[in-house]
Design a protein around this motif. Structure first.
Motif, PDB file in Angstrom:
ATOM      1  N   VAL A 176      50.205  38.825  51.573  1.00  0.00           N
ATOM      2  CA  VAL A 176      50.780  37.892  50.613  1.00  0.00           C
ATOM      3  C   VAL A 176      49.847  37.816  49.408  1.00  0.00           C
ATOM      4  O   VAL A 176      48.637  37.659  49.560  1.00  0.00           O
ATOM      5  N   ALA A 177      50.432  37.967  48.215  1.00  0.00           N
ATOM      6  CA  ALA A 177      49.642  37.839  46.994  1.00  0.00           C
ATOM      7  C   ALA A 177      50.180  36.697  46.153  1.00  0.00           C
ATOM      8  O   ALA A 177      51.394  36.505  46.067  1.00  0.00           O
ATOM      9  N   ILE A 178      49.285  35.949  45.542  1.00  0.00           N
ATOM     10  CA  ILE A 178      49.705  34.952  44.555  1.00  0.00           C
ATOM     11  C   ILE A 178      49.694  35.635  43.200  1.00  0.00           C
ATOM     12  O   ILE A 178      48.648  36.048  42.697  1.00  0.00           O
ATOM     13  N   ASP A 179      50.901  35.782  42.652  1.00  0.00           N
ATOM     14  CA  ASP A 179      51.108  36.497  41.395  1.00  0.00           C
ATOM     15  C   ASP A 179      50.892  35.550  40.211  1.00  0.00           C
ATOM     16  O   ASP A 179      51.039  34.337  40.369  1.00  0.00           O
ATOM     17  N   ASP A 180      50.568  36.135  39.070  1.00  0.00           N
ATOM     18  CA  ASP A 180      50.333  35.336  37.856  1.00  0.00           C
ATOM     19  C   ASP A 180      49.346  34.220  38.148  1.00  0.00           C
ATOM     20  O   ASP A 180      49.502  33.084  37.682  1.00  0.00           O
ATOM     21  N   PHE A 181      48.320  34.550  38.916  1.00  0.00           N
ATOM     22  CA  PHE A 181      47.351  33.556  39.343  1.00  0.00           C
ATOM     23  C   PHE A 181      46.667  32.931  38.146  1.00  0.00           C
ATOM     24  O   PHE A 181      46.271  33.618  37.214  1.00  0.00           O
ATOM     25  N   GLY A 182      46.588  31.598  38.179  1.00  0.00           N
ATOM     26  CA  GLY A 182      45.923  30.885  37.096  1.00  0.00           C
ATOM     27  C   GLY A 182      46.881  30.287  36.088  1.00  0.00           C
ATOM     28  O   GLY A 182      46.497  29.467  35.266  1.00  0.00           O
ATOM     29  N   THR A 183      48.158  30.664  36.168  1.00  0.00           N
ATOM     30  CA  THR A 183      49.114  30.159  35.172  1.00  0.00           C
ATOM     31  C   THR A 183      49.877  28.937  35.660  1.00  0.00           C
ATOM     32  O   THR A 183      50.582  28.298  34.889  1.00  0.00           O
ATOM     33  N   LYS A 192      46.534  25.421  51.215  1.00  0.00           N
ATOM     34  CA  LYS A 192      45.460  26.022  51.997  1.00  0.00           C
ATOM     35  C   LYS A 192      45.644  27.524  51.875  1.00  0.00           C
ATOM     36  O   LYS A 192      46.756  28.039  52.012  1.00  0.00           O
ATOM     37  N   LEU A 193      44.571  28.224  51.621  1.00  0.00           N
ATOM     38  CA  LEU A 193      44.721  29.612  51.220  1.00  0.00           C
ATOM     39  C   LEU A 193      44.448  30.618  52.333  1.00  0.00           C
ATOM     40  O   LEU A 193      44.264  31.796  52.088  1.00  0.00           O
ATOM     41  N   SER A 194      44.493  30.141  53.577  1.00  0.00           N
ATOM     42  CA  SER A 194      44.098  31.021  54.683  1.00  0.00           C
ATOM     43  C   SER A 194      45.079  32.167  54.928  1.00  0.00           C
ATOM     44  O   SER A 194      44.734  33.143  55.573  1.00  0.00           O
ATOM     45  N   ALA A 195      46.310  32.073  54.419  1.00  0.00           N
ATOM     46  CA  ALA A 195      47.269  33.158  54.627  1.00  0.00           C
ATOM     47  C   ALA A 195      47.462  33.986  53.361  1.00  0.00           C
ATOM     48  O   ALA A 195      48.382  34.774  53.262  1.00  0.00           O
ATOM     49  N   VAL A 196      46.598  33.787  52.375  1.00  0.00           N
ATOM     50  CA  VAL A 196      46.718  34.532  51.127  1.00  0.00           C
ATOM     51  C   VAL A 196      45.748  35.711  51.151  1.00  0.00           C
ATOM     52  O   VAL A 196      44.580  35.560  51.499  1.00  0.00           O
ATOM     53  N   ASP A 197      46.258  36.894  50.832  1.00  0.00           N
ATOM     54  CA  ASP A 197      45.438  38.098  50.884  1.00  0.00           C
ATOM     55  C   ASP A 197      44.887  38.510  49.523  1.00  0.00           C
ATOM     56  O   ASP A 197      43.827  39.094  49.428  1.00  0.00           O
ATOM     57  N   TYR A 198      45.678  38.256  48.462  1.00  0.00           N
ATOM     58  CA  TYR A 198      45.247  38.661  47.115  1.00  0.00           C
ATOM     59  C   TYR A 198      45.605  37.614  46.072  1.00  0.00           C
ATOM     60  O   TYR A 198      46.642  36.960  46.163  1.00  0.00           O
ATOM     61  N   PHE A 199      44.737  37.496  45.084  1.00  0.00           N
ATOM     62  CA  PHE A 199      45.090  36.840  43.827  1.00  0.00           C
ATOM     63  C   PHE A 199      45.373  37.946  42.827  1.00  0.00           C
ATOM     64  O   PHE A 199      44.570  38.874  42.690  1.00  0.00           O
ATOM     65  N   LYS A 227      36.161  35.434  46.086  1.00  0.00           N
ATOM     66  CA  LYS A 227      35.092  36.009  46.892  1.00  0.00           C
ATOM     67  C   LYS A 227      34.670  35.061  48.005  1.00  0.00           C
ATOM     68  O   LYS A 227      34.543  35.468  49.164  1.00  0.00           O
ATOM     69  N   SER A 228      34.510  33.803  47.658  1.00  0.00           N
ATOM     70  CA  SER A 228      34.026  32.867  48.684  1.00  0.00           C
ATOM     71  C   SER A 228      35.088  32.606  49.741  1.00  0.00           C
ATOM     72  O   SER A 228      34.755  32.210  50.859  1.00  0.00           O
ATOM     73  N   LEU A 229      36.357  32.813  49.408  1.00  0.00           N
ATOM     74  CA  LEU A 229      37.423  32.619  50.401  1.00  0.00           C
ATOM     75  C   LEU A 229      37.803  33.916  51.111  1.00  0.00           C
ATOM     76  O   LEU A 229      38.665  33.924  51.975  1.00  0.00           O
ATOM     77  N   GLY A 230      37.191  35.012  50.707  1.00  0.00           N
ATOM     78  CA  GLY A 230      37.522  36.296  51.320  1.00  0.00           C
ATOM     79  C   GLY A 230      38.886  36.818  50.901  1.00  0.00           C
ATOM     80  O   GLY A 230      39.566  37.503  51.661  1.00  0.00           O
ATOM     81  N   ILE A 231      39.317  36.482  49.696  1.00  0.00           N
ATOM     82  CA  ILE A 231      40.620  36.911  49.179  1.00  0.00           C
ATOM     83  C   ILE A 231      40.404  38.062  48.195  1.00  0.00           C
ATOM     84  O   ILE A 231      39.479  38.032  47.386  1.00  0.00           O
TER      85      ILE A 231
END
Ligand code: C2E
Ligand code: CA
Ligand code: CA
Ligand code: CA
Length: 279
Positions: A176-183, A192-199, A227-231
Motif C-alpha cells: 500500500v502506498a500513500i500517493d501525493d504524500f504531503g498534499t 496509524k501507519l503500520s500497514a503503509v509500505d511507501y510514501f 525512515k524512522s517508521l520503516g516506510i
C-alpha cells in the motif's frame, strides 16, 4: 458598470452551456468506453536511485476517445467518479494489471512491482478487499508484485475504515502506498501507519528541489519520518539531474519522472528491460 455586467453575462452564458454540453457528451461516451474497449494502460518506470535500476512501474490509465484522441485521467476520472463509473474502471485496471504481470512473467522479465491507482470510492467500498482477494486467490495475481496507491486526500475523505482496508490488503501481501504524500494535511495525526509500505512524495514538492528552502525542508522531513517508521519512499515528477542528485543524497529510495522515462507502452517496458545496457 451596468453595460459591463451585461457584457460579462452575455460572454459567459454560451461558454457555460458549451462546457456543460461537452461534459454531458463526454459522460455518454464514458459510459460506452469499457464496452468499446477504449481504455488502455501505460507504465511509468520507477528507478531505484542508488543503483539506477528499474524496480517497479506504475500503471496509468489512458482513454482512446473515438474522436478526441488520447485523453489523460485528469480529463475523465473526475467525471467517472461523479457518474458512478469509477469502480468498474478501477476493476478493469486491476484485471489488466494482472494480465500484464503474467505476460511480462512469460516474457521472462525480472519480476517488477506494479503499482495501480484506485479512487476513494473504490478503496472505500465494502467489497473492495474481497474483490482484490478474489483477483489474488482465484486469478493468480502475485500479491507481492502488486502495489495499491491511494491518495492522501482520499484517505482523509474516507476516515476510519481506511486503516482497516489497508491492514486487510497488507495481510494479503499487497503493498500500500500513500500517493501525493504531503498534499492532504494532517492525516498522519490519526492514521496509524503500520500497514503503509511507501510514501509517494508529490511532484509539487519535488519541483522546487534543490533551490526552494521550504521544499527542501519538507522533503527532508518526509524522508526522516519514513525512515524512522520503516516506510519506503518514492519521489514523483523528477525532471532534472539536480532533483535526482538531491533526492539520492537525502536518502530517497526510488524516483519516477520524465528524467528517467515517460509512461510507456507495455512493449516498450519489455524492450527497455530485456535490451542489455538499455538502462
Ligand atoms: P498520480 O498518481 O500522481 O500520477 C503521476 C502523474 O504524473 C501521471 O499523470 C504521470 O504521467 C505524471 N508524471 C510522471 N512523471 C512526470 C514528470 O516528470 N513531470 C510531470 N509534469 N508529470 C509527470 P497521469 O498519467 O496524467 O495521471 C494523473 C492522475 O490520474 C494520477 O496521478 C492518478 O491519480 C490518476 N490515475 C491514473 N491512472 C488511474 C487509474 O487507473 N485509476 C484511477 N482511479 N486513477 C488513475
Ligand atoms: Ca499514483
Ligand atoms: Ca502521485
Ligand atoms: Ca501527484
Amino acid at each position: 458598470a451596468k453595460t459591463e455586467e451585461r457584457n460579462t453575462f452575455r460572454f459567459y452564458t454560451p461558454m457555460m452551456h458549451a462546457d456543460a454540453r461537452k461534459r454531458l457528451l463526454l459522460g455518454a461516451d464514458l459510459r460506452q468506453a469499457l464496452a468499446r474497449d477504449e481504455f488502455y494502460l501505460v507504465y511509468q518506470p520507477s528507478i531505484e536511485l542508488r543503483s539506477g535500476r528499474v524496480v517497479a512501474v506504475e500503471a496509468l490509465l489512458r482513454w482512446r476517445h473515438p474522436t478526441r484522441g488520447e485523453l489523460l485521467p485528469d480529463e475523465f476520472i473526475p467525471l467517472a467518479e461523479s457518474l458512478g463509473l469509477i469502480r468498474r474502471i478501477d476493476s478493469w485496471t486491476m484485471q489488466n494489471v494482472r494480465e500484464q504481470i503474467r505476460r511480462w512473467d512469460l516474457a521472462r522479465l525480472p519480476p517488477l512491482r506494479v503499482a495501480m491507482n484506485v479512487s476513494a470510492s473504490t478503496f472505500g467500498h465494502p467489497s473492495f478487499v474481497d474483490d482484490v482477494k478474489q483477483a489474488v486467490q482465484t486469478n493468480g495475481l502475485p500479491a507481492k508484485q502488486l502495489l495499491i496507491e491511494i491518495t492522501e486526500s482520499a484517505i482523509l475523505r474516507l476516515g476510519e475504515d481506511t486503516e482497516r482496508t489497508m491492514h486487510a490488503l497488507h495481510a494479503l501481501g499487497i503493498g500500500v502506498a500513500i500517493d501525493d504524500f504531503g498534499t492532504g494535511y494532517s492525516s498522519l495525526a490519526y492514521l496509524k501507519l503500520s500497514a503503509v509500505d511507501y510514501f509517494k512524495i508529490d511532484r509539487s514538492f519535488v519541483s522546487g528541489l534543490p533551490g526552494e528552502g521550504n521544499d527542501v525542508a519538507i522533503v527532508e522531513a518526509m524522508l526522516a519520518i519514513a525512515k524512522s517508521l520503516g516506510i519506503g519512499t518514492i519521489a514523483e515528477g523528477i525532471e532534472t539531474k539536480a532533483q535526482h542528485d538531491f533526492l539520492l543524497r537525502a536518502g530517497c529510495g526510488e524516483g519516477q519522472g520524465y528524467l528517467y522515462a515517460r509512461p510507456l507502452a507495455a512493449s516498450e517496458i519489455e524492450r527497455m528491460l530485456l535490451t542489455p545496457n538499455a538502462r
